[in-house]
Design an enzyme around this catalytic site. Sequence first.
Site, PDB file in Angstrom:
ATOM      1  N   HIS A  67       0.868  -1.195   0.000  1.00 57.14           N
ATOM      2  CA  HIS A  67       0.000   0.000   0.000  1.00 57.14           C
ATOM      3  C   HIS A  67       0.893   1.230   0.000  1.00 57.14           C
ATOM      4  O   HIS A  67       1.961   1.226   0.612  1.00 57.14           O
ATOM      5  CB  HIS A  67      -0.925   0.012   1.226  1.00 57.14           C
ATOM      6  CG  HIS A  67      -0.221   0.129   2.547  1.00 57.14           C
ATOM      7  ND1 HIS A  67       0.088   1.343   3.133  1.00 57.14           N
ATOM      8  CD2 HIS A  67       0.262  -0.803   3.410  1.00 57.14           C
ATOM      9  CE1 HIS A  67       0.701   1.142   4.292  1.00 57.14           C
ATOM     10  NE2 HIS A  67       0.834  -0.153   4.484  1.00 57.14           N
ATOM     11  N   ASP A  71      -0.440   4.362   0.782  1.00 59.42           N
ATOM     12  CA  ASP A  71      -0.933   5.398   1.699  1.00 59.42           C
ATOM     13  C   ASP A  71      -0.162   5.349   3.011  1.00 59.42           C
ATOM     14  O   ASP A  71       0.420   4.322   3.366  1.00 59.42           O
ATOM     15  CB  ASP A  71      -2.444   5.244   1.960  1.00 59.42           C
ATOM     16  CG  ASP A  71      -2.822   3.931   2.632  1.00 59.42           C
ATOM     17  OD1 ASP A  71      -2.301   2.873   2.218  1.00 59.42           O
ATOM     18  OD2 ASP A  71      -3.630   3.952   3.585  1.00 59.42           O
ATOM     19  N   ASP A  85       6.767   2.225   6.640  1.00 55.50           N
ATOM     20  CA  ASP A  85       5.430   1.641   6.457  1.00 55.50           C
ATOM     21  C   ASP A  85       4.688   2.402   5.361  1.00 55.50           C
ATOM     22  O   ASP A  85       3.999   3.354   5.654  1.00 55.50           O
ATOM     23  CB  ASP A  85       4.677   1.685   7.776  1.00 55.50           C
ATOM     24  CG  ASP A  85       3.306   1.036   7.695  1.00 55.50           C
ATOM     25  OD1 ASP A  85       3.007   0.409   6.670  1.00 55.50           O
ATOM     26  OD2 ASP A  85       2.528   1.167   8.659  1.00 55.50           O
ATOM     27  N   GLU A 123      -4.851   0.984   3.109  1.00 51.86           N
ATOM     28  CA  GLU A 123      -4.562  -0.012   4.147  1.00 51.86           C
ATOM     29  C   GLU A 123      -4.625   0.606   5.536  1.00 51.86           C
ATOM     30  O   GLU A 123      -5.078  -0.025   6.482  1.00 51.86           O
ATOM     31  CB  GLU A 123      -3.176  -0.634   3.902  1.00 51.86           C
ATOM     32  CG  GLU A 123      -2.935  -1.935   4.661  1.00 51.86           C
ATOM     33  CD  GLU A 123      -2.339  -1.760   6.048  1.00 51.86           C
ATOM     34  OE1 GLU A 123      -2.305  -2.744   6.792  1.00 51.86           O
ATOM     35  OE2 GLU A 123      -1.902  -0.643   6.401  1.00 51.86           O
ATOM     36  N   GLU A 124      -4.173   1.835   5.635  1.00 47.94           N
ATOM     37  CA  GLU A 124      -4.095   2.467   6.965  1.00 47.94           C
ATOM     38  C   GLU A 124      -5.461   2.877   7.500  1.00 47.94           C
ATOM     39  O   GLU A 124      -5.585   3.268   8.662  1.00 47.94           O
ATOM     40  CB  GLU A 124      -3.167   3.696   6.914  1.00 47.94           C
ATOM     41  CG  GLU A 124      -1.721   3.380   6.518  1.00 47.94           C
ATOM     42  CD  GLU A 124      -0.968   2.549   7.560  1.00 47.94           C
ATOM     43  OE1 GLU A 124      -1.569   2.155   8.569  1.00 47.94           O
ATOM     44  OE2 GLU A 124       0.222   2.282   7.339  1.00 47.94           O
ATOM     45  N   GLU A 144       5.642  -5.388   3.863  1.00 47.47           N
ATOM     46  CA  GLU A 144       5.327  -4.428   4.933  1.00 47.47           C
ATOM     47  C   GLU A 144       6.552  -4.299   5.816  1.00 47.47           C
ATOM     48  O   GLU A 144       7.477  -5.113   5.747  1.00 47.47           O
ATOM     49  CB  GLU A 144       4.168  -4.975   5.784  1.00 47.47           C
ATOM     50  CG  GLU A 144       2.784  -4.657   5.239  1.00 47.47           C
ATOM     51  CD  GLU A 144       2.261  -3.302   5.704  1.00 47.47           C
ATOM     52  OE1 GLU A 144       3.031  -2.516   6.287  1.00 47.47           O
ATOM     53  OE2 GLU A 144       1.073  -3.039   5.462  1.00 47.47           O
TER      54      GLU A 144
HETATM   55 ZN   LIG Z   1       1.610  -0.799   6.320  1.00 49.49          ZN
END
Ligand SMILES: [Zn+2]
Length: 376
Positions: A82, A84, A108, A142-143, A167
């Site tokens: 991801h 974001d 992340d 995702e967040e 990740e």
């Molecule tokens: Zn993540």
Amino acid sequence: MPTILEYLKQHSTDMEETLVRLARAESPSRNKRLSDRCGRVLADLFNELVGGETEMIEQQIVGNQYRFTLGSGPGQILIIGHYDTVWDEGDIPLREENGLLYGPGVFDMKGGLAITLWALKALKHAGVPFNKKVVFLVTSDEEIGSLHSRTLIEEEAKKSELVLVPESSISNSGAVKTFRKGIGIFRLEVSGKAVHAGINPWEGVSAIDELVLQLQDLKGLDDREAGVSVNIGTISGGTRTNVVADYAEAVIDVRFRTRKQGEALEAAFRSRPAFTAGAAVHVKGGINRYPMEETEEVLALYSELKAIAAEHGYALGHGGSGGASDGNFTAALGIPTIDGLGPVGDGAHAVHEQVLLENLPYRAALIAQLLARHLD
Ligand SMILES: [Zn+2]
């Protein structure tokens, strides 16, 4: 011909630049304009570095999502990421200090996106045949719970024999994640009967007293040894000190390592007869994500990674997390999923978010060589 690791080491500065370009394109989950810009940077990087099929999956609310495809064949390997981040624009500055890159999303998980791009590039450079389809699916929410990407991820996972999740790794050690816990959120709503606390207290039914009994009972499900936690996150209820409360509620977060544990928790939460005559208990919520279990298949993948790391001269550890990722979705479908393949770093969701730059080639080589073994 240099080895994959040598090739990546020769390009370590380019790898850093890839990460800087991604991190500079800030991408808060809830800012579609900025997110879309980051998505375009990612697509440009894929075209410049790797080349392959690029498909944009347009989104109305969150940033557009991307499916990058390489190779063909009967099998499919899926890499999910991801772009974001949890950061709003300008929250934390991007800066390099003592070999560490600090900034929004570097750990992340833009670092994971950068090393994946370079892992794919290294494989192409080494002439590894893509006898299977490799799909690199990058989402944008995702967040904030993956509401706009979950179906996409699950559909792609169902076609795959293996899912890699770059990740963030386990902080500072770089250990990969062989399990992630599942999560459930339950709300207990208790109603009773209000009366004056001085005139006729025993004619009322205290919702608070009942809630206390319920919570004590539910706390009995907490089992540290088994990795099951029951956290009573919030409680509220009652109106005044001189009134027997007719309403009280609590919100509870549960975490667990196996599907079986999750199902047992769900059953225990669903069936809540009241301890007190006249009180009523209603339960809302449920299991939010099932766990990524540490199965034999996952441990076998870890063994492969460990062997690659040993070739590169270091020991790779493994562990787990109480927090979920999109890997929980793919693992819950029964597809072997290994997570935490991202760079060595620290501070996910924290102001000191950082990655160790000199180590990027090692992490990219880890993914590249694992893919090479499975592309045969
Ligand atoms: Zn993540």
